[in-house]
Scaffold this motif. Structure first.
Motif, PDB file in Angstrom:
ATOM      1  N   UNK A 193      21.150  51.728 -65.768  1.00 34.47           N
ATOM      2  CA  UNK A 193      21.629  51.597 -64.382  1.00 34.47           C
ATOM      3  C   UNK A 193      23.105  51.957 -64.289  1.00 34.47           C
ATOM      4  N   UNK A 194      23.898  51.508 -65.256  1.00 34.95           N
ATOM      5  CA  UNK A 194      25.332  51.817 -65.247  1.00 34.95           C
ATOM      6  C   UNK A 194      25.563  53.314 -65.424  1.00 34.95           C
ATOM      7  N   UNK A 195      24.841  53.927 -66.353  1.00 34.91           N
ATOM      8  CA  UNK A 195      24.997  55.367 -66.592  1.00 34.91           C
ATOM      9  C   UNK A 195      24.537  56.175 -65.379  1.00 34.91           C
ATOM     10  N   UNK A 196      23.431  55.769 -64.771  1.00 36.04           N
ATOM     11  CA  UNK A 196      22.949  56.453 -63.563  1.00 36.04           C
ATOM     12  C   UNK A 196      23.988  56.395 -62.455  1.00 36.04           C
ATOM     13  N   UNK A 197      24.560  55.220 -62.248  1.00 32.14           N
ATOM     14  CA  UNK A 197      25.563  55.054 -61.195  1.00 32.14           C
ATOM     15  C   UNK A 197      26.783  55.923 -61.489  1.00 32.14           C
ATOM     16  N   UNK A 198      27.200  55.937 -62.741  1.00 30.38           N
ATOM     17  CA  UNK A 198      28.371  56.728 -63.130  1.00 30.38           C
ATOM     18  C   UNK A 198      28.124  58.224 -62.927  1.00 30.38           C
ATOM     19  N   UNK A 199      26.907  58.659 -63.226  1.00 25.51           N
ATOM     20  CA  UNK A 199      26.566  60.078 -63.128  1.00 25.51           C
ATOM     21  C   UNK A 199      26.083  60.483 -61.743  1.00 25.51           C
ATOM     22  N   UNK A 200      25.860  59.504 -60.866  1.00 29.08           N
ATOM     23  CA  UNK A 200      25.373  59.811 -59.529  1.00 29.08           C
ATOM     24  C   UNK A 200      23.891  60.158 -59.486  1.00 29.08           C
ATOM     25  N   UNK A 201      23.135  59.738 -60.503  1.00 32.00           N
ATOM     26  CA  UNK A 201      21.693  59.992 -60.535  1.00 32.00           C
ATOM     27  C   UNK A 201      20.947  58.831 -59.900  1.00 32.00           C
ATOM     28  N   UNK A 202      19.786  59.131 -59.382  1.00 30.82           N
ATOM     29  CA  UNK A 202      18.937  58.097 -58.801  1.00 30.82           C
ATOM     30  C   UNK A 202      17.499  58.437 -59.144  1.00 30.82           C
ATOM     31  N   UNK A 203      16.909  57.661 -60.046  1.00 27.31           N
ATOM     32  CA  UNK A 203      15.514  57.898 -60.411  1.00 27.31           C
ATOM     33  C   UNK A 203      14.602  56.850 -59.803  1.00 27.31           C
ATOM     34  N   UNK A 204      15.090  56.160 -58.765  1.00 30.49           N
ATOM     35  CA  UNK A 204      14.269  55.145 -58.112  1.00 30.49           C
ATOM     36  C   UNK A 204      13.040  55.802 -57.475  1.00 30.49           C
ATOM     37  N   UNK A 205      12.058  54.984 -57.199  1.00 30.71           N
ATOM     38  CA  UNK A 205      10.841  55.524 -56.595  1.00 30.71           C
ATOM     39  C   UNK A 205      11.152  56.122 -55.232  1.00 30.71           C
ATOM     40  N   UNK A 206      12.102  55.547 -54.499  1.00 26.13           N
ATOM     41  CA  UNK A 206      12.491  56.113 -53.204  1.00 26.13           C
ATOM     42  C   UNK A 206      13.040  57.521 -53.348  1.00 26.13           C
ATOM     43  N   UNK A 207      13.897  57.726 -54.339  1.00 23.57           N
ATOM     44  CA  UNK A 207      14.468  59.058 -54.575  1.00 23.57           C
ATOM     45  C   UNK A 207      13.392  60.034 -55.038  1.00 23.57           C
ATOM     46  N   UNK A 208      12.470  59.554 -55.865  1.00 22.45           N
ATOM     47  CA  UNK A 208      11.371  60.428 -56.319  1.00 22.45           C
ATOM     48  C   UNK A 208      10.491  60.856 -55.151  1.00 22.45           C
ATOM     49  N   UNK A 209      10.181  59.907 -54.287  1.00 22.40           N
ATOM     50  CA  UNK A 209       9.356  60.221 -53.117  1.00 22.40           C
ATOM     51  C   UNK A 209      10.069  61.234 -52.222  1.00 22.40           C
TER      52      UNK A 209
END
Length: 177
Positions: free
Chosen positions: A11-27
């Motif tokens: 979660x920390x790395x995703x936030x730092x990199x601006x990535x979002x692999x949540x189901x909402x983002x996938x949808x």
């Protein structure tokens, strides 16, 4: 305990990199309606790694239907998100075979190709490919590259025992160089 630490690091790395692999983002990325998020989350499918786990249990369409995705077209779009995983898994297996045969360059190439097709650099499969490629690079006398791959694994899985041990070995090799 390790799983909790891994989720927090991811979660920390995703936030730092601006990535979002949540189901909402996938949808959203698949052009699917937001309303699918609630039933998927209720079924434990909250991000790409959990979608991969669900797909790995057997018939992906049956799993998704059981999670509340009733329309075939929607299931097909979600299934397409996991297709690169299967290709990468086959490439990883080729890499493992090459490694067992001491063909380290071929193995590193197979792991690199597997990583290139994966949409997410921190699934279990991706981290295994980084870790295995690090071992190849050590055998190929490339400690800087081996350390870089190991640090990637540790960024998302800070308690990974192989990566912790390998980091020490690679750092020592670089100090001695």
């Amino acid at each position: 305990e390790r799983a909790v630490a891994r989720r927090a690091a991811t979660a920390a790395a995703e936030a730092e990199e601006g990535h979002d692999s949540s189901i909402g983002a996938l949808l959203q990325g698949a052009g699917l309606p937001e309303e699918l998020a609630a039933p998927l989350q209720a079924a434990g499918i909250v991000d790409l790694p959990s979608l991969l786990v669900a797909a790995s249990r057997g018939d992906v369409h049956r799993e998704l239907r059981g999670a509340g995705v009733s329309k075939l077209g929607q299931r097909q779009k979600l299934s397409a998100l996991v297709a690169p995983h299967w290709e990468a898994l086959a490439l990883k297996e080729r890499g493992n075979e090459a490694y067992r045969e001491s063909r380290f360059e071929a193995a590193a190439g197979a792991y690199s190709r597997a990583l290139a097709v994966l949409p997410c650099a921190y699934t279990d499969l991706a981290l295994a490919c980084y870790s295995n490629r690090a071992a190849c690079r050590q055998q190929m006398r490339e400690p800087e590259a081996a350390l870089a791959d190991t640090l990637h694994v540790l960024r998302y899985d800070p308690a990974n025992p192989k990566a912790v041990a390998r980091r020490r070995v690679y750092e020592q090799a670089l100090q001695g160089a």
